[in-house]
Design a protein around this motif. Structure first.
Motif, PDB file in Angstrom:
ATOM      1  N   MET A   1       0.851  -1.194   0.000  1.00 13.54           N
ATOM      2  CA  MET A   1       0.000   0.000   0.000  1.00 13.54           C
ATOM      3  C   MET A   1       0.887   1.245   0.000  1.00 13.54           C
ATOM      4  N   ASN A   2       0.659   2.158  -0.962  1.00 13.10           N
ATOM      5  CA  ASN A   2       1.487   3.354  -0.979  1.00 13.10           C
ATOM      6  C   ASN A   2       0.990   4.365   0.054  1.00 13.10           C
ATOM      7  N   ASN A   3       1.737   5.468   0.203  1.00 13.86           N
ATOM      8  CA  ASN A   3       1.445   6.440   1.242  1.00 13.86           C
ATOM      9  C   ASN A   3       0.048   7.038   1.112  1.00 13.86           C
ATOM     10  N   ALA A   4      -0.330   7.428  -0.112  1.00 15.69           N
ATOM     11  CA  ALA A   4      -1.643   8.038  -0.326  1.00 15.69           C
ATOM     12  C   ALA A   4      -2.765   7.069   0.027  1.00 15.69           C
ATOM     13  N   GLU A   5      -2.609   5.807  -0.361  1.00 13.78           N
ATOM     14  CA  GLU A   5      -3.624   4.796  -0.078  1.00 13.78           C
ATOM     15  C   GLU A   5      -3.769   4.572   1.427  1.00 13.78           C
ATOM     16  N   TYR A   6      -2.624   4.578   2.122  1.00 14.75           N
ATOM     17  CA  TYR A   6      -2.644   4.369   3.569  1.00 14.75           C
ATOM     18  C   TYR A   6      -3.512   5.421   4.247  1.00 14.75           C
ATOM     19  N   TRP A   7      -3.270   6.710   3.929  1.00 13.76           N
ATOM     20  CA  TRP A   7      -3.991   7.775   4.597  1.00 13.76           C
ATOM     21  C   TRP A   7      -5.443   7.850   4.152  1.00 13.76           C
ATOM     22  N   GLN A   8      -5.690   7.549   2.891  1.00 17.70           N
ATOM     23  CA  GLN A   8      -7.066   7.553   2.408  1.00 17.70           C
ATOM     24  C   GLN A   8      -7.891   6.480   3.121  1.00 17.70           C
ATOM     25  N   LYS A   9      -7.295   5.302   3.277  1.00 15.76           N
ATOM     26  CA  LYS A   9      -8.010   4.208   3.931  1.00 15.76           C
ATOM     27  C   LYS A   9      -8.321   4.553   5.373  1.00 15.76           C
ATOM     28  N   ARG A  10      -7.343   5.103   6.082  1.00 12.00           N
ATOM     29  CA  ARG A  10      -7.563   5.436   7.488  1.00 12.00           C
ATOM     30  C   ARG A  10      -8.548   6.577   7.655  1.00 12.00           C
ATOM     31  N   ALA A  11      -8.500   7.534   6.744  1.00  9.60           N
ATOM     32  CA  ALA A  11      -9.464   8.633   6.795  1.00  9.60           C
ATOM     33  C   ALA A  11     -10.881   8.106   6.610  1.00  9.60           C
ATOM     34  N   GLU A  12     -11.062   7.208   5.662  1.00 15.06           N
ATOM     35  CA  GLU A  12     -12.387   6.616   5.420  1.00 15.06           C
ATOM     36  C   GLU A  12     -12.855   5.821   6.635  1.00 15.06           C
ATOM     37  N   GLN A  13     -11.938   5.075   7.254  1.00 14.87           N
ATOM     38  CA  GLN A  13     -12.293   4.293   8.439  1.00 14.87           C
ATOM     39  C   GLN A  13     -12.753   5.199   9.580  1.00 14.87           C
ATOM     40  N   ASP A  14     -12.068   6.313   9.761  1.00  5.86           N
ATOM     41  CA  ASP A  14     -12.426   7.242  10.837  1.00  5.86           C
ATOM     42  C   ASP A  14     -13.818   7.831  10.619  1.00  5.86           C
ATOM     43  N   VAL A  15     -14.082   8.260   9.388  1.00  2.12           N
ATOM     44  CA  VAL A  15     -15.391   8.836   9.078  1.00  2.12           C
ATOM     45  C   VAL A  15     -16.492   7.796   9.285  1.00  2.12           C
ATOM     46  N   LEU A  16     -16.254   6.576   8.814  1.00  6.33           N
ATOM     47  CA  LEU A  16     -17.258   5.522   8.962  1.00  6.33           C
ATOM     48  C   LEU A  16     -17.531   5.217  10.433  1.00  6.33           C
ATOM     49  N   LYS A  17     -16.477   5.231  11.244  1.00  6.91           N
ATOM     50  CA  LYS A  17     -16.636   4.953  12.676  1.00  6.91           C
ATOM     51  C   LYS A  17     -17.521   6.008  13.333  1.00  6.91           C
ATOM     52  N   VAL A  18     -17.259   7.266  13.023  1.00  9.40           N
ATOM     53  CA  VAL A  18     -18.057   8.342  13.615  1.00  9.40           C
ATOM     54  C   VAL A  18     -19.473   8.337  13.049  1.00  9.40           C
ATOM     55  N   GLU A  19     -19.610   8.001  11.764  1.00  9.74           N
ATOM     56  CA  GLU A  19     -20.946   7.961  11.172  1.00  9.74           C
ATOM     57  C   GLU A  19     -21.830   6.891  11.826  1.00  9.74           C
ATOM     58  N   LYS A  20     -21.221   5.823  12.320  1.00 10.98           N
ATOM     59  CA  LYS A  20     -22.000   4.823  13.049  1.00 10.98           C
ATOM     60  C   LYS A  20     -22.566   5.420  14.334  1.00 10.98           C
ATOM     61  N   GLU A  21     -21.768   6.255  15.003  1.00  4.54           N
ATOM     62  CA  GLU A  21     -22.248   6.932  16.207  1.00  4.54           C
ATOM     63  C   GLU A  21     -23.358   7.920  15.849  1.00  4.54           C
ATOM     64  N   ILE A  22     -23.191   8.591  14.707  1.00  5.77           N
ATOM     65  CA  ILE A  22     -24.201   9.547  14.255  1.00  5.77           C
ATOM     66  C   ILE A  22     -25.513   8.829  13.959  1.00  5.77           C
ATOM     67  N   ASP A  23     -25.425   7.669  13.323  1.00  6.42           N
ATOM     68  CA  ASP A  23     -26.635   6.903  13.016  1.00  6.42           C
ATOM     69  C   ASP A  23     -27.383   6.529  14.296  1.00  6.42           C
ATOM     70  N   LYS A  24     -26.623   6.181  15.337  1.00  2.32           N
ATOM     71  CA  LYS A  24     -27.252   5.819  16.612  1.00  2.32           C
ATOM     72  C   LYS A  24     -27.993   7.006  17.215  1.00  2.32           C
ATOM     73  N   ILE A  25     -27.315   8.150  17.240  1.00  2.00           N
ATOM     74  CA  ILE A  25     -27.954   9.315  17.869  1.00  2.00           C
ATOM     75  C   ILE A  25     -29.144   9.782  17.045  1.00  2.00           C
ATOM     76  N   ASN A  26     -29.058   9.660  15.717  1.00  2.00           N
ATOM     77  CA  ASN A  26     -30.176  10.079  14.883  1.00  2.00           C
ATOM     78  C   ASN A  26     -31.365   9.124  15.011  1.00  2.00           C
ATOM     79  N   ASP A  27     -31.089   7.849  15.257  1.00  2.00           N
ATOM     80  CA  ASP A  27     -32.181   6.907  15.546  1.00  2.00           C
ATOM     81  C   ASP A  27     -32.888   7.312  16.839  1.00  2.00           C
ATOM     82  N   ASP A  28     -32.081   7.670  17.846  1.00  2.00           N
ATOM     83  CA  ASP A  28     -32.660   8.118  19.121  1.00  2.00           C
ATOM     84  C   ASP A  28     -33.429   9.428  18.941  1.00  2.00           C
TER      85      ASP A  28
END
Length: 334
Positions: A1-28
């Protein structure tokens, strides 16, 4: 994995993780808004059942002694817990009044229900945002150490500083001010439209539809606010981790590229900015409501380097295969 791919993947993972929390609060949120909407509509129907509103002047009738006492008792309780100055003022006037008009009693009950709804939002944000900030801050440091091979010791975040960080204003307001601004807009609309609707001869079914429409709009605003503020906290944690490491002078803008991505974020994707020139809403996300963009450290000159030093001045390398949990234990964070 090159440098750009590494950071892109981690950035996407971070957003997805927080979006799961957002989905929970929006359900509530959806449940809370649905429940409150029904409470408001029930209050409307009850009001129409008690007063002959074919003559709108009946809405100004004075409550009976028993009804007034019941309302004063409620007002005393509400006064002690009210968050907004508006409700506190209404409760203060109500608890000292013996001649209470029916319409004022109705509005007081509706505004109390609305206040309770927005207090739930405040409590959720107060609990969630510091946890998200801390988790994403440590996660970003882990990603940076693994990605660069640089190892350095990490201090625990103090709760007071975390609370201060997530409560900072951006573009003029912080999350709490935005929550209560939305509440104020809803309260104002209810107080203006409800008496007018009665005067205009609307039946309870028509008025219930109006209330439903206003509450749907408020729910949309609350849902959008949650997405914007939670991802804002993610990005602020990223910035603190990147700037605090001392390793990076620049950051790269990373948009979540799909059919929902705004044109402004598409245009910003991949652009590089100086850490010292970061401006939230201008060159640092969020740039707009519902913004899902994030950032990554930019370190063109550091590619391939694997040496770092601790606060004591000693250097060590970090295994690129180390898991987050293993790294967390090394830092005494778990």
């Amino acid at each position: 994995m090159n440098n750009a791919e590494y950071w892109q993947k981690r950035a996407e993972q971070d957003v997805l993780k927080v979006e799961k929390e957002i989905d929970k609060i929006n359900d509530d949120l959806k449940v809370a808004f649905t429940t409150t909407t029904q409470k408001l509509i029930n209050e409307i129907y009850k009001f129409y059942s008690l007063y002959d509103l074919t003559d709108y002047s009946n809405m100004y009738k004075i409550l009976s002694a028993d009804e007034a006492k019941e309302l004063r008792d409620k007002a005393r309780k509400v006064y002690k817990t009210a968050y907004s100055e508006e409700l506190k003022s209404l409760a203060k006037n109500m608890k000292g009044s013996y001649r209470i008009q029916a319409i004022k009693a109705l509005l007081f009950n509706l505004i109390s229900d609305i206040e309770e709804l927005y207090q739930l939002q405040q409590d959720d944000y107060d609990n969630d945002l510091p946890s998200i900030y801390k988790a994403m801050y440590y996660k970003k440091i882990y990603d940076m150490q693994v990605g660069t091979g640089f190892g350095y010791d990490v201090d625990r975040l103090e709760d007071g500083k975390v609370k201060q960080a997530v409560s900072q204003s951006w573009l003029g307001e912080n999350y709490s001010e935005r929550i209560w601004s939305n509440r104020d807009k809803l309260s104002k609309v209810i107080q203006q439209e409800l008496p007018q609707a009665i005067i205009q001869g609307q039946n309870p079914k028509q008025l219930a539809k109006t209330i439903q429409k206003r509450m749907n709009t408020s729910y949309f605003n609350a849902e959008r606010l949650a997405r914007t503020e939670y991802l804002h906290v993610l990005n602020e944690a990223n910035y603190k981790a990147m700037s605090g490491s001392g390793l990076f002078k620049k950051y790269q803008y990373m948009a979540t590229l799909d059919y929902k991505t705004s044109q402004i974020c598409r245009d910003m994707d991949g652009k590089v900015f100086d850490m010292s020139k970061k401006q939230t809403g201008v060159n640092y996300p969020p740039l707009h409501p519902n913004c899902r963009s994030t950032t990554a450290p930019y370190f063109k000159d550091l590619q391939g380097t694997r040496i770092a030093k601790t606060k004591e001045g000693t250097y060590y390398e970090i295994d690129r295969n180390i898991t987050y949990r293993e790294w967390e234990k090394m830092q005494n964070l778990s």
